[in-house]
Design an enzyme around this catalytic site. Structure first.
Site, short mmCIF file in Angstrom:
data_model
loop_
_atom_site.label_atom_id
_atom_site.label_comp_id
_atom_site.label_asym_id
_atom_site.label_seq_id
_atom_site.Cartn_x
_atom_site.Cartn_y
_atom_site.Cartn_z
N ASN A 140 1.40 3.61 -3.23
CA ASN A 140 1.94 3.59 -4.35
C ASN A 140 1.21 5.94 -4.79
O ASN A 140 2.00 6.13 -4.64
CB ASN A 140 1.30 2.96 -5.59
CG ASN A 140 1.75 1.80 -5.60
OD1 ASN A 140 2.79 1.54 -4.44
ND2 ASN A 140 1.20 0.15 -6.07
N GLY A 141 0.52 5.60 -4.03
CA GLY A 141 -1.04 6.79 -5.14
C GLY A 141 -0.05 8.15 -4.05
O GLY A 141 0.09 8.72 -4.64
N ARG A 142 -0.30 7.08 -3.19
CA ARG A 142 1.25 8.78 -1.88
C ARG A 142 2.35 8.68 -2.07
O ARG A 142 2.61 10.25 -2.65
CB ARG A 142 0.69 8.24 0.03
CG ARG A 142 -1.65 8.56 -0.11
CD ARG A 142 -1.51 8.02 1.84
NE ARG A 142 -0.99 6.73 1.83
CZ ARG A 142 -1.41 5.73 2.36
NH1 ARG A 142 -0.99 6.35 3.53
NH2 ARG A 142 -2.02 4.18 1.75
N ARG A 190 2.24 -5.01 5.86
CA ARG A 190 1.60 -4.28 5.15
C ARG A 190 2.29 -2.78 5.19
O ARG A 190 2.49 -2.22 6.52
CB ARG A 190 0.10 -3.54 5.92
CG ARG A 190 -0.71 -2.56 5.41
CD ARG A 190 -1.99 -2.24 5.59
NE ARG A 190 -2.90 -1.00 4.34
CZ ARG A 190 -3.62 -1.57 4.26
NH1 ARG A 190 -4.38 -2.35 4.77
NH2 ARG A 190 -4.53 -0.04 3.30
N THR A 244 -10.80 -7.25 -4.60
CA THR A 244 -11.87 -7.18 -5.11
C THR A 244 -12.76 -5.75 -5.08
O THR A 244 -14.01 -5.17 -5.71
CB THR A 244 -13.30 -8.10 -4.55
OG1 THR A 244 -13.14 -8.33 -3.33
CG2 THR A 244 -12.52 -8.96 -5.14
N LEU A 259 10.87 -20.59 -5.26
CA LEU A 259 9.58 -19.48 -4.80
C LEU A 259 8.75 -19.47 -5.37
O LEU A 259 8.44 -19.80 -6.76
CB LEU A 259 10.11 -18.10 -4.72
CG LEU A 259 9.19 -16.92 -3.54
CD1 LEU A 259 9.41 -17.40 -2.56
CD2 LEU A 259 9.58 -15.77 -4.75
N ARG A 261 -12.71 2.19 -7.53
CA ARG A 261 -11.16 3.68 -8.50
C ARG A 261 -11.74 3.69 -9.66
O ARG A 261 -12.63 3.56 -10.04
CB ARG A 261 -10.28 2.98 -7.95
CG ARG A 261 -9.51 2.61 -6.90
CD ARG A 261 -7.90 2.19 -6.78
NE ARG A 261 -7.71 2.23 -5.26
CZ ARG A 261 -6.62 1.80 -4.91
NH1 ARG A 261 -5.27 2.18 -5.53
NH2 ARG A 261 -6.17 1.89 -3.99
N ASP A 280 0.71 -1.12 -0.22
CA ASP A 280 0.12 0.47 -0.23
C ASP A 280 0.82 1.56 -0.13
O ASP A 280 1.31 1.26 0.69
CB ASP A 280 -0.84 -0.14 0.86
CG ASP A 280 -1.82 0.91 1.43
OD1 ASP A 280 -2.48 1.29 -0.05
OD2 ASP A 280 -2.59 1.77 2.29
N HIS A 282 2.04 3.69 -9.07
CA HIS A 282 2.18 2.33 -9.17
C HIS A 282 3.52 1.49 -10.44
O HIS A 282 3.67 0.47 -10.01
CB HIS A 282 0.31 1.83 -10.37
CG HIS A 282 -0.61 1.86 -9.46
ND1 HIS A 282 -0.77 2.22 -8.29
CD2 HIS A 282 -1.42 3.39 -9.40
CE1 HIS A 282 -1.80 2.19 -7.44
NE2 HIS A 282 -2.46 3.15 -8.92
N ARG A 327 -4.39 -2.23 9.37
CA ARG A 327 -5.60 -3.07 8.87
C ARG A 327 -5.84 -4.14 7.58
O ARG A 327 -4.47 -3.64 7.38
CB ARG A 327 -7.01 -1.91 7.91
CG ARG A 327 -6.87 -0.88 6.56
CD ARG A 327 -8.29 -0.73 6.41
NE ARG A 327 -7.96 0.20 5.40
CZ ARG A 327 -7.74 1.85 5.91
NH1 ARG A 327 -7.93 1.90 7.08
NH2 ARG A 327 -7.45 2.74 4.64
N LEU A 328 -6.85 -5.39 7.33
CA LEU A 328 -5.78 -5.83 6.33
C LEU A 328 -6.87 -6.15 5.17
O LEU A 328 -6.46 -6.29 4.15
CB LEU A 328 -6.77 -7.10 7.27
CG LEU A 328 -6.19 -8.15 8.55
CD1 LEU A 328 -6.21 -8.87 9.44
CD2 LEU A 328 -4.08 -7.74 7.86
#
Ligand code: IPE
Ligand code: IPE
Ligand code: MG
Length: 225
Positions: free
Chosen positions: A14-16, A172, A59, A124, A64, A12, A29, A178-179
Protein backbone atom coordinates in the site's frame (compact mmCIF):
# COMPACT_ATOMS: atom_id res chain seq x y z
CA UNK A 1 -8.16 -30.92 -9.09
CA UNK A 2 -7.25 -29.38 -5.76
CA UNK A 3 -10.02 -28.31 -3.44
CA UNK A 4 -9.78 -24.69 -2.39
CA UNK A 5 -11.37 -23.95 0.95
CA UNK A 6 -9.11 -21.42 2.66
CA UNK A 7 -7.23 -18.53 1.03
CA UNK A 8 -4.93 -16.33 3.11
CA UNK A 9 -3.44 -13.08 1.81
CA UNK A 10 -0.59 -10.89 3.00
CA UNK A 11 -1.85 -7.59 1.62
CA UNK A 12 1.43 -5.76 1.10
CA UNK A 13 2.48 -2.73 -0.94
CA UNK A 14 0.00 0.00 0.00
CA UNK A 15 2.73 2.46 1.00
CA UNK A 16 4.79 1.91 -2.15
CA UNK A 17 1.66 2.24 -4.31
CA UNK A 18 1.08 5.70 -2.83
CA UNK A 19 4.74 6.74 -2.98
CA UNK A 20 4.86 5.88 -6.68
CA UNK A 21 2.05 8.40 -7.17
CA UNK A 22 3.67 11.05 -4.95
CA UNK A 23 0.86 10.61 -2.49
CA UNK A 24 0.87 10.03 1.25
CA UNK A 25 1.11 6.43 2.46
CA UNK A 26 -2.36 6.84 3.94
CA UNK A 27 -3.92 7.11 0.49
CA UNK A 28 -2.36 3.74 -0.34
CA UNK A 29 -4.12 2.24 2.66
CA UNK A 30 -7.41 3.77 1.52
CA UNK A 31 -6.95 2.34 -1.96
CA UNK A 32 -6.07 -1.00 -0.37
CA UNK A 33 -9.38 -1.06 1.48
CA UNK A 34 -11.18 -0.99 -1.89
CA UNK A 35 -9.20 -4.05 -2.99
CA UNK A 36 -10.28 -5.82 0.20
CA UNK A 37 -13.88 -5.29 -0.82
CA UNK A 38 -13.37 -6.55 -4.38
CA UNK A 39 -11.46 -9.66 -3.31
CA UNK A 40 -13.92 -10.44 -0.51
CA UNK A 41 -16.88 -10.19 -2.88
CA UNK A 42 -15.14 -12.41 -5.41
CA UNK A 43 -14.49 -15.06 -2.76
CA UNK A 44 -18.03 -14.79 -1.41
CA UNK A 45 -19.45 -15.66 -4.81
CA UNK A 46 -16.97 -18.51 -5.41
CA UNK A 47 -18.78 -21.51 -4.01
CA UNK A 48 -15.67 -23.50 -3.18
CA UNK A 49 -14.02 -20.87 -0.97
CA UNK A 50 -15.17 -20.97 2.64
CA UNK A 51 -12.62 -18.78 4.36
CA UNK A 52 -10.57 -15.73 3.43
CA UNK A 53 -7.99 -14.62 5.98
CA UNK A 54 -6.51 -11.19 5.35
CA UNK A 55 -3.44 -9.80 7.11
CA UNK A 56 -4.48 -6.25 7.95
CA UNK A 57 -2.31 -5.28 10.95
CA UNK A 58 0.55 -7.27 12.44
CA UNK A 59 1.87 -7.35 16.00
CA UNK A 60 4.98 -5.68 14.52
CA UNK A 61 3.10 -2.88 12.74
CA UNK A 62 2.96 -0.89 16.00
CA UNK A 63 6.58 0.04 15.20
CA UNK A 64 5.36 2.40 12.47
CA UNK A 65 5.09 6.16 13.00
CA UNK A 66 2.31 7.07 15.40
CA UNK A 67 0.36 8.98 12.75
CA UNK A 68 0.31 6.02 10.36
CA UNK A 69 -0.85 3.68 13.13
CA UNK A 70 -3.59 6.14 14.11
CA UNK A 71 -4.68 6.44 10.51
CA UNK A 72 -4.86 2.66 10.13
CA UNK A 73 -6.98 2.36 13.29
CA UNK A 74 -9.43 4.97 12.01
CA UNK A 75 -9.54 3.35 8.58
CA UNK A 76 -10.25 -0.03 10.12
CA UNK A 77 -13.13 1.36 12.14
CA UNK A 78 -14.54 3.12 9.08
CA UNK A 79 -14.07 0.09 6.82
CA UNK A 80 -15.83 -2.34 9.16
CA UNK A 81 -18.81 -0.01 9.69
CA UNK A 82 -19.05 0.68 5.98
CA UNK A 83 -18.83 -2.99 5.01
CA UNK A 84 -21.54 -4.24 7.34
CA UNK A 85 -24.24 -3.85 4.72
CA UNK A 86 -22.10 -5.70 2.20
CA UNK A 87 -21.36 -8.52 4.64
CA UNK A 88 -25.06 -9.06 5.18
CA UNK A 89 -25.89 -8.75 1.48
CA UNK A 90 -23.36 -11.44 0.57
CA UNK A 91 -23.96 -13.63 3.64
CA UNK A 92 -20.38 -13.06 4.87
CA UNK A 93 -19.41 -13.78 8.46
CA UNK A 94 -16.87 -11.36 9.92
CA UNK A 95 -14.47 -13.15 12.22
CA UNK A 96 -11.34 -11.29 13.38
CA UNK A 97 -8.20 -13.05 14.61
CA UNK A 98 -5.38 -11.58 16.70
CA UNK A 99 -5.14 -10.00 20.13
CA UNK A 100 -7.83 -7.34 20.08
CA UNK A 101 -7.09 -6.18 23.63
CA UNK A 102 -4.52 -3.73 22.30
CA UNK A 103 -7.13 -1.68 20.43
CA UNK A 104 -9.18 1.26 21.66
CA UNK A 105 -12.55 0.64 23.26
CA UNK A 106 -14.29 2.19 20.28
CA UNK A 107 -12.57 -0.01 17.74
CA UNK A 108 -13.18 -3.12 19.85
CA UNK A 109 -16.87 -2.21 19.99
CA UNK A 110 -17.03 -1.81 16.22
CA UNK A 111 -15.34 -5.18 15.74
CA UNK A 112 -17.69 -6.82 18.25
CA UNK A 113 -20.73 -5.23 16.58
CA UNK A 114 -19.76 -6.59 13.13
CA UNK A 115 -19.06 -10.02 14.63
CA UNK A 116 -22.45 -10.15 16.34
CA UNK A 117 -24.46 -8.81 13.42
CA UNK A 118 -22.91 -11.29 10.97
CA UNK A 119 -22.79 -14.27 13.35
CA UNK A 120 -25.74 -15.91 11.56
CA UNK A 121 -24.18 -15.61 8.09
CA UNK A 122 -23.12 -18.98 6.73
CA UNK A 123 -21.42 -18.01 3.48
CA UNK A 124 -17.80 -16.92 3.27
CA UNK A 125 -15.92 -16.24 6.50
CA UNK A 126 -13.89 -13.06 6.13
CA UNK A 127 -11.28 -13.24 8.82
CA UNK A 128 -9.30 -10.04 9.33
CA UNK A 129 -5.98 -10.51 11.10
CA UNK A 130 -5.78 -7.57 13.50
CA UNK A 131 -2.85 -7.13 15.86
CA UNK A 132 -2.05 -10.62 14.70
CA UNK A 133 1.31 -12.40 14.79
CA UNK A 134 1.86 -16.13 14.66
CA UNK A 135 4.32 -16.14 17.53
CA UNK A 136 1.86 -14.23 19.68
CA UNK A 137 -1.00 -16.54 18.65
CA UNK A 138 0.97 -19.69 19.48
CA UNK A 139 2.21 -18.26 22.79
CA UNK A 140 -1.28 -17.21 23.86
CA UNK A 141 -2.56 -20.66 22.93
CA UNK A 142 0.15 -22.52 24.83
CA UNK A 143 -0.46 -20.37 27.90
CA UNK A 144 -4.17 -21.08 27.66
CA UNK A 145 -3.54 -24.82 27.57
CA UNK A 146 -0.61 -25.13 29.98
CA UNK A 147 -2.70 -26.03 33.01
CA UNK A 148 -4.39 -28.95 31.28
CA UNK A 149 -3.51 -32.34 32.67
CA UNK A 150 -1.42 -34.53 30.40
CA UNK A 151 0.16 -33.75 27.06
CA UNK A 152 -1.28 -31.18 24.71
CA UNK A 153 -2.47 -32.91 21.54
CA UNK A 154 -2.42 -31.49 18.02
CA UNK A 155 -6.20 -31.32 18.11
CA UNK A 156 -6.23 -29.41 21.40
CA UNK A 157 -3.72 -26.92 20.09
CA UNK A 158 -5.53 -26.39 16.79
CA UNK A 159 -8.86 -25.90 18.49
CA UNK A 160 -7.38 -23.22 20.71
CA UNK A 161 -5.56 -21.25 18.01
CA UNK A 162 -7.17 -18.03 16.73
CA UNK A 163 -7.26 -19.51 13.23
CA UNK A 164 -8.32 -23.14 13.35
CA UNK A 165 -8.27 -23.90 9.62
CA UNK A 166 -5.29 -25.00 7.52
CA UNK A 167 -4.52 -22.67 4.64
CA UNK A 168 -4.73 -24.11 1.11
CA UNK A 169 -3.46 -21.09 -0.79
CA UNK A 170 -1.33 -18.26 0.57
CA UNK A 171 -0.75 -15.17 -1.54
CA UNK A 172 1.58 -12.25 -0.82
CA UNK A 173 1.38 -9.12 -2.94
CA UNK A 174 4.04 -6.41 -3.08
CA UNK A 175 7.02 -8.45 -4.32
CA UNK A 176 8.59 -9.68 -1.07
CA UNK A 177 8.86 -13.39 -0.46
CA UNK A 178 8.48 -13.81 3.27
CA UNK A 179 5.74 -14.70 5.72
CA UNK A 180 6.18 -11.82 8.20
CA UNK A 181 4.82 -13.84 11.13
CA UNK A 182 1.54 -14.80 9.40
CA UNK A 183 -0.23 -18.12 10.10
CA UNK A 184 3.00 -20.08 10.54
CA UNK A 185 1.22 -23.12 11.96
CA UNK A 186 -1.64 -23.06 9.44
CA UNK A 187 0.49 -22.74 6.27
CA UNK A 188 2.36 -26.01 6.93
CA UNK A 189 1.15 -27.44 3.58
CA UNK A 190 -0.20 -24.34 1.85
CA UNK A 191 0.73 -23.52 -1.73
CA UNK A 192 2.59 -20.20 -1.72
CA UNK A 193 2.14 -17.60 -4.44
CA UNK A 194 4.05 -14.31 -4.57
CA UNK A 195 3.15 -11.49 -6.93
CA UNK A 196 4.90 -8.16 -7.57
CA UNK A 197 1.51 -6.46 -7.89
CA UNK A 198 1.05 -3.90 -5.12
CA UNK A 199 -2.05 -4.60 -3.04
CA UNK A 200 -4.14 -1.63 -4.30
CA UNK A 201 -3.58 -2.88 -7.88
CA UNK A 202 -4.47 -6.50 -7.11
CA UNK A 203 -7.87 -7.58 -8.40
CA UNK A 204 -10.26 -10.50 -8.87
CA UNK A 205 -8.83 -11.22 -12.33
CA UNK A 206 -5.33 -11.79 -10.97
CA UNK A 207 -6.74 -13.90 -8.15
CA UNK A 208 -8.57 -16.04 -10.71
CA UNK A 209 -5.28 -16.63 -12.56
CA UNK A 210 -3.57 -17.68 -9.33
CA UNK A 211 -6.46 -20.02 -8.51
CA UNK A 212 -6.09 -21.63 -11.95
CA UNK A 213 -2.40 -22.31 -11.26
CA UNK A 214 -3.20 -23.56 -7.75
CA UNK A 215 -5.66 -26.05 -9.22
CA UNK A 216 -2.94 -27.63 -11.34
CA UNK A 217 -0.35 -28.07 -8.58
CA UNK A 218 0.17 -31.61 -7.38
CA UNK A 219 -0.28 -31.52 -3.61
CA UNK A 220 1.23 -34.63 -2.08
CA UNK A 221 1.25 -33.84 1.65
CA UNK A 222 4.33 -35.98 2.05
CA UNK A 223 2.83 -38.99 0.31
CA UNK A 224 3.29 -40.19 -3.24
CA UNK A 225 1.13 -39.37 -6.23
C1 IPE B 1 0.50 -3.28 3.83
O1 IPE B 1 1.10 -2.27 3.10
C2 IPE B 1 -0.50 -2.74 4.83
C3 IPE B 1 -0.07 -2.84 6.23
C4 IPE B 1 1.02 -3.43 6.66
C5 IPE B 1 -0.92 -2.21 7.22
P1 IPE B 1 2.39 -1.52 3.62
O2 IPE B 1 1.97 -0.34 4.43
O3 IPE B 1 3.31 -2.45 4.32
O4 IPE B 1 3.03 -1.04 2.26
P2 IPE B 1 4.55 -1.05 1.85
O5 IPE B 1 5.04 -2.45 2.03
O6 IPE B 1 5.25 -0.09 2.75
O7 IPE B 1 4.55 -0.62 0.42
C1 IPE C 1 2.97 -7.62 6.57
O1 IPE C 1 3.44 -6.52 5.88
C2 IPE C 1 1.84 -7.23 7.47
C3 IPE C 1 0.59 -6.89 6.80
C4 IPE C 1 0.36 -6.98 5.52
C5 IPE C 1 -0.46 -6.45 7.68
P1 IPE C 1 4.65 -5.65 6.44
O2 IPE C 1 4.89 -4.57 5.44
O3 IPE C 1 4.38 -5.22 7.83
O4 IPE C 1 5.82 -6.73 6.46
P2 IPE C 1 7.40 -6.56 6.40
O5 IPE C 1 7.78 -5.56 7.47
O6 IPE C 1 7.74 -6.04 5.04
O7 IPE C 1 7.92 -7.92 6.63
MG1 MG D 1 4.85 -3.64 3.70
Amino acid sequence: MNQLSHIAIIMDGNGRWAELRNKKRSSGHEAGAKTVREITEFCATHEEIHRLTLYAFSTENWKRPRLEVEFLMKLLDKYIKQELENYLKHNIRFEPIGDLRAFSKQLRETIEMAKEKTAHCDGLVQSLALNYGSHDEILRTVNLLKNNEGDITKEMLENALDCKADVDLLIRTGGDQRLSNFLLWQVAYAELFFTDTLWPDFNAKELEKIIKKFKKVERRFGGLK
